[in-house]
Write a protein that holds these residues in place. Structure first.
Motif, PDB file in Angstrom:
ATOM      1  N   GLY A 533      12.543 -30.646  15.703  1.00 13.93           N
ATOM      2  CA  GLY A 533      11.254 -30.591  15.033  1.00 13.93           C
ATOM      3  C   GLY A 533      11.382 -30.166  13.594  1.00 13.93           C
ATOM      4  N   ASP A 534      10.820 -29.005  13.260  1.00 11.75           N
ATOM      5  CA  ASP A 534      10.805 -28.541  11.874  1.00 11.75           C
ATOM      6  C   ASP A 534      12.024 -27.712  11.517  1.00 11.75           C
ATOM      7  N   THR A 535      13.019 -27.624  12.394  1.00  7.87           N
ATOM      8  CA  THR A 535      14.200 -26.782  12.165  1.00  7.87           C
ATOM      9  C   THR A 535      15.477 -27.615  12.194  1.00  7.87           C
ATOM     10  N   LEU A 536      16.345 -27.327  11.217  1.00  7.78           N
ATOM     11  CA  LEU A 536      17.630 -27.996  11.091  1.00  7.78           C
ATOM     12  C   LEU A 536      18.726 -26.944  11.209  1.00  7.78           C
ATOM     13  N   LYS A 537      19.663 -27.166  12.115  1.00  7.59           N
ATOM     14  CA  LYS A 537      20.759 -26.227  12.341  1.00  7.59           C
ATOM     15  C   LYS A 537      22.076 -26.983  12.253  1.00  7.59           C
ATOM     16  N   ILE A 538      23.017 -26.462  11.452  1.00  2.49           N
ATOM     17  CA  ILE A 538      24.306 -27.116  11.262  1.00  2.49           C
ATOM     18  C   ILE A 538      25.404 -26.063  11.382  1.00  2.49           C
ATOM     19  N   SER A 539      26.424 -26.341  12.182  1.00  2.54           N
ATOM     20  CA  SER A 539      27.516 -25.392  12.365  1.00  2.54           C
ATOM     21  C   SER A 539      28.858 -26.114  12.264  1.00  2.54           C
ATOM     22  N   ASN A 540      29.928 -25.344  12.388  1.00  2.00           N
ATOM     23  CA  ASN A 540      31.278 -25.905  12.290  1.00  2.00           C
ATOM     24  C   ASN A 540      31.844 -26.206  13.668  1.00  2.00           C
ATOM     25  N   SER A 541      32.346 -27.409  13.843  1.00  2.00           N
ATOM     26  CA  SER A 541      32.956 -27.769  15.132  1.00  2.00           C
ATOM     27  C   SER A 541      34.441 -27.413  15.166  1.00  2.00           C
ATOM     28  N   ASP A 542      35.032 -27.107  13.994  1.00  2.00           N
ATOM     29  CA  ASP A 542      36.425 -26.666  13.898  1.00  2.00           C
ATOM     30  C   ASP A 542      36.463 -25.272  13.274  1.00  2.00           C
ATOM     31  N   THR A 543      37.599 -24.613  13.367  1.00  2.00           N
ATOM     32  CA  THR A 543      37.738 -23.288  12.746  1.00  2.00           C
ATOM     33  C   THR A 543      37.628 -23.407  11.223  1.00  2.00           C
ATOM     34  N   PHE A 544      37.202 -22.306  10.612  1.00  2.00           N
ATOM     35  CA  PHE A 544      37.025 -22.247   9.156  1.00  2.00           C
ATOM     36  C   PHE A 544      37.801 -21.029   8.658  1.00  2.00           C
ATOM     37  N   THR A 545      38.780 -21.248   7.789  1.00  2.00           N
ATOM     38  CA  THR A 545      39.633 -20.165   7.298  1.00  2.00           C
ATOM     39  C   THR A 545      39.142 -19.650   5.952  1.00  2.00           C
ATOM     40  N   LEU A 546      38.917 -18.350   5.868  1.00  2.00           N
ATOM     41  CA  LEU A 546      38.545 -17.691   4.617  1.00  2.00           C
ATOM     42  C   LEU A 546      39.835 -17.342   3.877  1.00  2.00           C
ATOM     43  N   THR A 547      40.408 -18.324   3.205  1.00  2.00           N
ATOM     44  CA  THR A 547      41.694 -18.150   2.526  1.00  2.00           C
ATOM     45  C   THR A 547      41.547 -17.174   1.367  1.00  2.00           C
ATOM     46  N   ARG A 548      42.376 -16.127   1.376  1.00  2.00           N
ATOM     47  CA  ARG A 548      42.268 -15.096   0.351  1.00  2.00           C
ATOM     48  C   ARG A 548      42.578 -15.648  -1.037  1.00  2.00           C
ATOM     49  N   ASP A 549      41.909 -15.056  -2.060  1.00  2.00           N
ATOM     50  CA  ASP A 549      42.086 -15.431  -3.463  1.00  2.00           C
ATOM     51  C   ASP A 549      41.757 -16.903  -3.684  1.00  2.00           C
ATOM     52  N   SER A 550      40.613 -17.323  -3.155  1.00  2.00           N
ATOM     53  CA  SER A 550      40.228 -18.729  -3.322  1.00  2.00           C
ATOM     54  C   SER A 550      38.725 -18.885  -3.179  1.00  2.00           C
ATOM     55  N   ASP A 551      38.249 -20.076  -3.544  1.00  2.00           N
ATOM     56  CA  ASP A 551      36.880 -20.509  -3.269  1.00  2.00           C
ATOM     57  C   ASP A 551      36.955 -21.564  -2.180  1.00  2.00           C
ATOM     58  N   GLN A 552      36.237 -21.347  -1.088  1.00  2.00           N
ATOM     59  CA  GLN A 552      36.245 -22.276   0.034  1.00  2.00           C
ATOM     60  C   GLN A 552      34.861 -22.907   0.171  1.00  2.00           C
ATOM     61  N   GLU A 553      34.780 -24.221  -0.082  1.00  2.00           N
ATOM     62  CA  GLU A 553      33.488 -24.890   0.007  1.00  2.00           C
ATOM     63  C   GLU A 553      33.001 -24.929   1.442  1.00  2.00           C
ATOM     64  N   ILE A 554      31.732 -24.582   1.615  1.00  2.00           N
ATOM     65  CA  ILE A 554      31.097 -24.659   2.925  1.00  2.00           C
ATOM     66  C   ILE A 554      30.486 -26.042   3.099  1.00  2.00           C
ATOM     67  N   ALA A 555      29.556 -26.363   2.186  1.00  2.00           N
ATOM     68  CA  ALA A 555      28.882 -27.664   2.243  1.00  2.00           C
ATOM     69  C   ALA A 555      27.952 -27.801   1.047  1.00  2.00           C
ATOM     70  N   GLU A 556      27.839 -29.018   0.513  1.00  2.00           N
ATOM     71  CA  GLU A 556      26.808 -29.374  -0.472  1.00  2.00           C
ATOM     72  C   GLU A 556      26.709 -28.387  -1.637  1.00  2.00           C
ATOM     73  N   GLY A 557      27.856 -28.005  -2.211  1.00  2.00           N
ATOM     74  CA  GLY A 557      27.835 -27.126  -3.379  1.00  2.00           C
ATOM     75  C   GLY A 557      27.754 -25.655  -3.061  1.00  2.00           C
ATOM     76  N   MET A 558      27.737 -25.286  -1.795  1.00  2.00           N
ATOM     77  CA  MET A 558      27.723 -23.890  -1.379  1.00  2.00           C
ATOM     78  C   MET A 558      29.117 -23.501  -0.919  1.00  2.00           C
TER      79      MET A 558
END
Length: 668
Positions: A533-558
């Motif tokens: 309906g009025d709600t959109l939910k998006i998640s990761n189907s694979d693991t996501f690594t927060l690599t130190r000393d870096s910028d890790q794109e999530i999605a769409e410029g975020m």
């Protein structure tokens, strides 16, 4: 000669008629946490403090976890209603040590003293005293190559010139200039290992031996044609504009200054009123933005408005483990202060070390209702549905479904005046043209265009009271009767020369780039889409690594920014980037487009005009204007039927051109 003058005049008049250059200054607003209560006492309680973890404009070094600035609202006797009493606002900043971007302790690149000062980075001229400061211009570990005779622009009028390069001797002769004027020079011997040049100057706010520039030359080498020096490591302060802060200085409404060694405190000597529905400037670009609320509600946040050209990071609160963000702690997310509406959230769970498990990174957003900037319920300007989508403002094509979205281009209650034949640039290629204005009949004929192509037009009768034009289009992502534009015409009137329509109230969506979100779509690392309906939910189907000393794109410029820490520590925050600067657009009237702010044009420059299509009839530019005839039908580029000219209007520029032609023929 007379002929040449006449032809030149004709050319100038053509340039005047078809002038299309204008610039609009964009800005970036960075906001702090939202305070919401019945009055200031209710909000403040025993006192509240905002620091860099809550307010992204304040200086913060994620690697060293260093902050310097805070703004506090204290519980003082003068607090009442929407008024903060004397001494109730306290701005404080303390000198801290931070690492150079180019880290080489053995070469003197270990750390330096820094002070955040009203959300800008400053360097104290003395490392233990906060009274003499110079703005930090550059702290970079990027690599730059400069050839013999080339100049490297460092910003703010400072530059480096490679006078000569000696490849065999492994030396380079550099000159440091300010506004093209010589400041200092040095021959740097790269082969000795001491390849850093510290430029020290005297008499900088009465201080001597002040290091104003550090340059590290990495190597010299022979290119295909030129001898080249490679620079890696530059640090520069704006010494030419260094300031001295004294106890009797005033910074906007903060005017009680106290300097105690490495700490600077500034408070308000007078009471400060949080005026509703306004931006209340505090000091040096910092403001309190206050919602339009009734007297029994007070809602506001601290904001920094940035207009200096550049790209800026708008970040969320800092996390060290599992965390969640919404508009209250992530300034990038959509938020409507007046209606207290937010739609987006981001959460991290199932965190093992620095790895987020499957489904542990969740972005969610829901449709909400907000008021138009131009509020007039009697004319249909009440509320509209909105949804934040990856920190951008979108409009659902159906108010109860989050699967079809178009970006909001404009929602404005500013006043704009358009003359007959002028075009109002709405941004993103959309525009409105005042085809003709009938003052006596209180009507204006408007045309709506996209990329110069006709979309729709309407004769708006201001006198009847129904002076809003809703442009509805079909087949927008398979949806019909979609309102893509709302325009309210306030009045028509006769100017000194032209008939003029005043527009107050414009709302526009980018229907041409509307999108449909489906369950198999992928948005960067977020690829598991659920629409309910009025709600959109998006998640990761694979693991996501927060690599130190870096910028890790999530999605769409975020993205996530992750600190350079040991394996046992983790520190990170979400951010988006926003750009401020002068945006040059081709316009033929007032420019109101822009991603962040809307131009505040109230009148239109007389030279930014286009040629009306019906110059033969003068009725539209004289007080004796008549009611337009019924338009005839023609087919436009989109297959819809377009109305031809009702037959009233004039082109003063064309009359002038005819006069020039007469002069040319006469002089022949």
């Amino acid at each position: 000669m007379k002929r040449f003058a006449a032809v030149t005049l004709a050319a100038l008049m053509l340039l005047t008629v078809f002038a299309s250059a204008a610039s609009a200054a964009d800005s970036v607003e960075i906001r702090g946490p939202v305070f919401n209560g019945s009055n200031i006492d209710d909000i403040v309680g025993d006192g509240v403090t905002i620091d860099a973890t809550q307010f992204a404009a304040f200086y913060y070094d994620i690697d060293d976890n260093v902050t310097t600035e805070t703004l506090s609202i204290k519980n003082v006797s003068g607090n009442s209603g929407n008024v903060i009493g004397e001494g109730g606002i306290v701005y404080s900043t303390t000198i801290q040590k931070v690492d150079y971007e180019y880290e080489k302790p053995s070469l003197g690149w270990d750390n330096y003293s820094l002070l955040g000062f009203f959300a800008d980075k400053y360097i104290p001229l003395k490392s233990n005293s906060a009274d003499k400061l110079a703005k930090l211009v550059l702290d970079s570990d990027d690599k730059y190559t400069v050839r013999t005779g080339e100049t490297l622009d460092l910003g703010q009028g400072y530059s480096l010139q490679a006078k000569q390069v000696d490849v065999d001797g492994e030396k380079v002769w550099l000159e440091f200039d300010k506004d093209g004027e010589y400041v200092d020079d040095e021959i740097i011997d790269v082969g000795t290992g001491d390849s850093t040049w510290d430029v020290e100057l005297d008499d900088i706010q009465d201080e001597d031996d002040v290091v104003v520039l550090k340059v590290h030359v990495n190597q010299v080498f022979q290119g295909a044609v030129d001898s080249i020096a490679q620079i890696e490591g530059i640090w520069l302060i704006d010494y030419a504009n260094a300031i001295k802060i004294e106890s009797d200085d005033e910074f906007g409404d903060l005017d009680d200054v106290s300097i105690n060694g490495d700490t600077l405190n500034i408070t308000n000597e007078d009471s400060f009123t949080l005026t509703r529905d306004s931006i209340n400037e505090l000091a040096e670009g910092l403001s309190f933005k206050v919602a339009d609320t009734p007297s029994n509600v007070l809602r506001f946040y601290l904001a920094k408005e940035i207009t200096e050209p550049g790209t800026y990071e708008v970040r969320g609160s800092v996390a060290s483990g599992e965390a969640s963000w919404d508009a209250s702690n992530f300034a990038g997310f959509y938020y409507d202060l007046n209606d207290n509406v937010e739609t987006e959230s981001l959460s991290v769970s199932d965190l093992d070390g620095n790895v987020i498990g499957d489904g542990g990174l969740v972005y969610q957003t829901s449709i909400k209702e907000v008021a138009y900037e131009y509020e007039n319920e009697d004319l249909g300007w009440e509320q509209y549905p909105v949804i934040g989508f990856f920190a951008e403002e979108y409009i659902p094509l159906k108010s109860n479904s989050a699967d079809k979205l178009a970006k909001l281009v404009l929602d404005s209650d500013d006043k704009y005046t358009v003359r007959t034949g002028e075009t109002l640039d709405l941004g993103q290629g959309y525009s409105l043209q005042a085809k003709q204005v009938d003052v006596d009949g209180e009507k204006v004929w408007l045309e709506f265009d996209k990329d110069g192509e006709y979309v729709d037009d309407e004769i708006i009768d201001v006198g009847t009271g129904d002076s809003t034009w809703d442009v509805e289009l079909d087949d927008i992502q398979d949806e019909d009767d979609v309102v893509v534009l709302k325009v309210h015409v306030n009045q028509v009137f006769q100017g000194a020369v032209d008939s003029i329509a005043q527009i107050e109230g414009i709302w526009l969506i980018d229907y041409a780039n509307a999108m449909k979100i489906e369950s198999d779509d992928e948005f960067g690392e977020l690829d598991d889409v659920s629409i309910s309906g009025d709600t959109l939910k998006i998640s990761n189907s694979d693991t996501f690594t927060l690599t130190r000393d870096s910028d890790q794109e999530i999605a769409e410029g975020m993205s996530f920014k992750i600190a350079d820490t040991s394996a046992s520590d983790l520190r990170y925050y979400p951010f988006v980037e926003r750009t401020a600067g002068n945006e040059t657009t081709n316009v033929t009237g007032p420019s109101v487009g822009g991603n962040v702010t809307v131009g505040e044009n109230v009148t239109t420059p007389t030279d930014n005009v286009t040629t009306p299509e019906t110059p033969e009839d003068l009725n539209a530019t004289t007080p004796e204007a008549t009611t337009p005839e019924e338009p005839t039908e023609a087919t436009n580029a989109t297959g819809e039927e377009k109305e031809d000219s009702p037959g009233f209007g004039v082109v003063l520029g064309l009359v002038g051109l005819l006069g020039v032609v007469y002069l040319v023929r006469r002089n022949n």
